[in-house]
Design a protein around this motif. Sequence first.
Motif, mmCIF file in Angstrom:
data_model
loop_
_atom_site.group_PDB
_atom_site.id
_atom_site.type_symbol
_atom_site.label_atom_id
_atom_site.label_comp_id
_atom_site.label_asym_id
_atom_site.label_seq_id
_atom_site.Cartn_x
_atom_site.Cartn_y
_atom_site.Cartn_z
ATOM 1 N N ILE A 248 29.168 -16.103 35.611
ATOM 2 C CA ILE A 248 29.075 -17.377 34.893
ATOM 3 C C ILE A 248 27.873 -17.368 33.957
ATOM 4 O O ILE A 248 27.955 -17.758 32.799
ATOM 5 N N ILE A 249 26.745 -16.910 34.466
ATOM 6 C CA ILE A 249 25.526 -16.898 33.656
ATOM 7 C C ILE A 249 25.684 -15.962 32.462
ATOM 8 O O ILE A 249 25.322 -16.300 31.339
ATOM 9 N N ALA A 250 26.222 -14.769 32.709
ATOM 10 C CA ALA A 250 26.387 -13.806 31.621
ATOM 11 C C ALA A 250 27.311 -14.361 30.552
ATOM 12 O O ALA A 250 27.044 -14.242 29.362
ATOM 13 N N GLU A 251 28.403 -14.998 30.977
ATOM 14 C CA GLU A 251 29.350 -15.547 30.018
ATOM 15 C C GLU A 251 28.704 -16.660 29.199
ATOM 16 O O GLU A 251 28.839 -16.711 27.973
ATOM 17 N N ALA A 252 27.972 -17.529 29.872
ATOM 18 C CA ALA A 252 27.331 -18.647 29.176
ATOM 19 C C ALA A 252 26.305 -18.139 28.167
ATOM 20 O O ALA A 252 26.231 -18.612 27.035
ATOM 21 N N ASP A 253 25.498 -17.170 28.556
ATOM 22 C CA ASP A 253 24.487 -16.614 27.646
ATOM 23 C C ASP A 253 25.144 -15.969 26.436
ATOM 24 O O ASP A 253 24.690 -16.165 25.304
ATOM 25 N N ASP A 254 26.172 -15.189 26.654
ATOM 26 C CA ASP A 254 26.854 -14.511 25.553
ATOM 27 C C ASP A 254 27.495 -15.505 24.588
ATOM 28 O O ASP A 254 27.423 -15.335 23.368
#
Length: 361
Positions: A248-254
């Motif tokens: 979730i964090i990686a997707e949001a950051d990207d």
Amino acid sequence: MLKGRNAFLKLVGLLISLSMLMGIGIDAAASGTNDYLDSCNVGISNIIAPGSGSTNEEELEELKQTTEDEEEEEENKSDLVMADVKMALNVRAEATEESEKVGLLYKDCGGRILERKDGWTKIQSGDLVGWASDEYLLFDEEAEELASEVGNLIVTIETETLRVRKEPNLDSKVLGLIAQDDELDVIDVVDDEWISVDFEDDIAYVSSEFVNMDFHIDEGETMEVIKRREEEAAEAKRKAVITANEAIIAEADDVRLLAALIQCEAGSEGYDGKLAVGAVVINRVRSGAYPSTISGVIYASGQFTPALNGKVANTYNSSISDSCIQAAQEALSGMSNVGDATHFRRAGNHDGILIGHHVFW
């Protein structure tokens, strides 16, 4: 100055011809060159065409002009070199395949020739210096033609702050202020006093008195830079795992980072233009010729001007439009309206897919 064996032999021929015109024996004219000729196994018959007994003034002048033309051609040779690869080219410490890899020269990247030998060329591209095989490089006219297609003019601000104006005159409306060392893409050189630039995805004008203009070509990267970026990306991911679900964090950051770039590059474009910019970034991530992460592609050396001058970071930490976020999400999901294009620039002298004010290829 005459260069190399061929030029020396032409000089010898010229001296011999002059001696014949002046009625002096060949032995006298050539006496100073016997040792050199003997060492090269070159006889008089190799210098003067068989059967020729004299040389007229026109032939002497033609010989002199030929030598001067060759010298001028040598001096005017371009030192530009461009990568001729679909993905990336290994740059090595020495001119052999077995030598240590010191960096990568990506597709459409270029540099300057430092030395050439045995089918290899020593290049400098940004901070990257090393040897690359001539098999994967373009030189002279071919290099210049590719550079004109993929490169772009950039102005660097050389004063503390510079006003960006709506029209090319001092009475025109001020659209914004640019800080020293910031960079803007050049659209056109209007005249000796004004340059039109791409400012917040619109055409604006700056005074040429306070800027330095350079032709910009994407640069290669050293292995140290690549390794450091990969380590930073790994560390950022590790910290994200500590605080929340990794995916979730990686997707949001990207999504947010890509949306920030889209807003900087195509904020005033229609939705198709925004999606196209996002698709270019994702195509680079998937191509293998560029870094394999969103942040790696966006912040790769010499790639996206807004990332290099800090605008992407500022946008990331402030307000991003919903349409830019949507375009980023759809690009990340695999949607593309530009095929597998990995480049774009303001529409002008490059063929490709035209969307809004940009051309994609």
